[in-house]
Design a protein around this motif. Structure first.
Motif, PDB file in Angstrom:
ATOM      1  N   ASP A 111       1.959  15.147 -22.911  1.00  0.00           N
ATOM      2  CA  ASP A 111       2.716  16.238 -22.654  1.00  0.00           C
ATOM      3  C   ASP A 111       1.951  16.920 -21.319  1.00  0.00           C
ATOM      4  O   ASP A 111       2.217  17.827 -20.966  1.00  0.00           O
TER       5      ASP A 111
ATOM      6  N   THR B  78       1.305  17.875 -17.458  1.00  0.00           N
ATOM      7  CA  THR B  78       2.248  17.617 -16.073  1.00  0.00           C
ATOM      8  C   THR B  78       1.350  17.520 -15.153  1.00  0.00           C
ATOM      9  O   THR B  78       0.437  18.355 -15.005  1.00  0.00           O
TER      10      THR B  78
ATOM     11  N   PHE C 147       5.299   8.690 -14.796  1.00  0.00           N
ATOM     12  CA  PHE C 147       6.278   9.624 -14.741  1.00  0.00           C
ATOM     13  C   PHE C 147       7.550   9.428 -13.827  1.00  0.00           C
ATOM     14  O   PHE C 147       7.213   9.081 -12.572  1.00  0.00           O
TER      15      PHE C 147
ATOM     16  N   LYS D 105       7.536   8.917 -23.887  1.00  0.00           N
ATOM     17  CA  LYS D 105       8.106  10.444 -24.510  1.00  0.00           C
ATOM     18  C   LYS D 105       9.235  11.123 -23.257  1.00  0.00           C
ATOM     19  O   LYS D 105       8.717  10.881 -22.231  1.00  0.00           O
ATOM     20  N   SER D 106      10.148  11.402 -23.958  1.00  0.00           N
ATOM     21  CA  SER D 106      11.044  12.060 -23.005  1.00  0.00           C
ATOM     22  C   SER D 106      10.636  13.227 -22.458  1.00  0.00           C
ATOM     23  O   SER D 106       9.952  14.132 -23.310  1.00  0.00           O
ATOM     24  N   ARG D 107      10.606  13.643 -21.135  1.00  0.00           N
ATOM     25  CA  ARG D 107      10.231  14.754 -20.773  1.00  0.00           C
ATOM     26  C   ARG D 107      11.412  15.571 -19.812  1.00  0.00           C
ATOM     27  O   ARG D 107      11.219  15.486 -18.610  1.00  0.00           O
TER      28      ARG D 107
ATOM     29  N   ASP E  60      11.652  18.455 -19.258  1.00  0.00           N
ATOM     30  CA  ASP E  60      11.063  19.660 -18.548  1.00  0.00           C
ATOM     31  C   ASP E  60      10.659  19.294 -17.056  1.00  0.00           C
ATOM     32  O   ASP E  60      10.585  20.158 -16.195  1.00  0.00           O
ATOM     33  N   LEU E  61      10.403  18.033 -16.686  1.00  0.00           N
ATOM     34  CA  LEU E  61      10.194  17.552 -15.447  1.00  0.00           C
ATOM     35  C   LEU E  61      11.634  17.266 -14.797  1.00  0.00           C
ATOM     36  O   LEU E  61      11.505  16.786 -13.581  1.00  0.00           O
TER      37      LEU E  61
ATOM     38  N   HIS F 288      10.685  10.650 -18.226  1.00  0.00           N
ATOM     39  CA  HIS F 288      10.118  10.233 -19.289  1.00  0.00           C
ATOM     40  C   HIS F 288       8.549   9.937 -18.964  1.00  0.00           C
ATOM     41  O   HIS F 288       8.231   9.894 -17.566  1.00  0.00           O
ATOM     42  N   ALA F 289       7.643  10.362 -19.687  1.00  0.00           N
ATOM     43  CA  ALA F 289       6.068  10.087 -19.660  1.00  0.00           C
ATOM     44  C   ALA F 289       5.860   8.616 -20.581  1.00  0.00           C
ATOM     45  O   ALA F 289       6.275   8.721 -21.418  1.00  0.00           O
TER      46      ALA F 289
END
Length: 333
Positions: A165, A167, A204, A238-240, A242-243, A248-249
């Motif tokens: 999680d 950033t 990322f 993990k899908s991100r 928010d970015l 994904h991360a």
């Protein structure tokens, strides 16, 4: 006797001439079409842009940012004084090995002309007459020693439960380095112990519909550092959103410990999730015809359509199967 009508004869003559000219033009068009039909394949075969197909591979590459995460701890000085480094930066040491020593700083009366309350750079390289250490810093466990710190050691620890999680832009590193002879104070962090001798990172990027899952083998390249591709394994994804859309991360572990990355935190990286094998042709040569995917290859003085199986496209190149290496492929059908 009645005279013939000159006007009617003239109109009839004109009509015959018109039809004669029309027939000549029509025959010329038929002839030209026949010649063009015969000549065009020869012209296309000889002068049309083409390329020779060759067997090879295409690398699927995804560019992104790699954030280094590590199992590491900071070692702090138990006393104020001058630090003497015993272990080299990047050196592997065993538990209990001496990494550094703290020597007493020379008091001000020995350095004329300077205020008595401040240690100086000159005093950092001087010790008491006996040269005795007032503190010894030892490795707590087997580790790699690093004198580079950035203040993010705790936040970027690989054991953090919510590491995916993170950033990257939310953290501002404050890089500094401990050098031999520096004056340090009690409680100051002076080196890192990297305890997990493998390199992990968070990658990322927008994966562009590329499916990654835990356990998948990939390769990673760091363009600024080297062109070598390092084998690695995906640990978690993990899908991100928010970015950004599709971002994904990806948690990745390199197959070997990379000492060149031990002192870095954020680095541009290229992720290579797969390599496509096949006969390599220009992507522009692959077309659809009557529901079939194929290319035009040169045969007997002209180009003929040949169905192929499209293995994949990377940029302007495509990998196919169904034709042979050395086939001459029409570039833009």
């Amino acid at each position: 006797m009645k005279q013939p009508r000159v006007e009617d004869h003239s109109l009839e003559e004109r009509a015959r001439r018109f039809y004669a000219r029309t027939m000549v033009v029509a025959l010329a068009l038929v002839f030209a079409t026949g010649v063009l039909t015969f000549v065009r394949p020869l012209w296309v075969g000889r002068f049309a842009p083409s390329e020779v197909a060759a067997s090879g591979s295409l690398k699927v590459e995804i560019e992104g940012q790699a954030l280094m995460i590590r199992n590491e701890r900071l070692a702090v000085s138990p006393a104020s004084g001058v630090i003497r480094l015993v272990a080299d930066n990047g050196q592997r040491v065993a538990a209990g090995d001496i990494v550094a020593e703290i020597l007493p700083a020379l008091s001000e009366p020995d350095l004329p002309g300077l205020p008595a309350s401040q240690p100086s750079a000159a005093s950092s390289s001087r010790t008491d007459a006996a040269g005795r250490a007032i503190a010894v810093l030892r490795a707590r466990q087997s580790c790699v020693v690093s004198y580079h710190m950035d203040g993010l050691e705790e936040a970027m620890n690989a054991s953090h439960p919510d590491i995916l999680d993170i950033t990257p832009g939310s953290y501002q590193p404050e890089p500094r380095r401990t050098s031999d002879g520096d004056v340090v104070r009690a409680g100051q962090a002076v080196f890192r112990e990297i305890t997990d001798l493998r390199t992990e990172l968070l990658f990322f990027a927008d994966l562009d519909d590329e499916e990654l899952r835990a356990g998948r083998s990939v390769r990673v390249r760091f363009p600024r550092l080297a062109q070598e591709e390092v084998n690695a394994t995906v640990l978690d994804v993990k899908s991100r959103p928010d970015l950004g859309e599709g971002w994904h991360a990806v948690r990745i572990a390199l197959d070997r410990f990379a000492l060149t990355l031990a002192d870095l935190r954020l680095e541009r990286a290229i992720l290579i999730p797969r390599t496509i094998q096949g006969i390599i042709v220009p992507a522009s040569s692959v077309v659809e015809r009557d529901g079939y995917t194929g290319v035009y290859i040169y045969r007997a003085g002209g180009y003929v359509f040949r169905p192929v199986i499209l293995q994949g496209v990377v940029g302007s190149r495509a990998a196919v199967s169904g034709i042979r290496e050395g086939d001459k492929v029409l570039l833009k059908p």
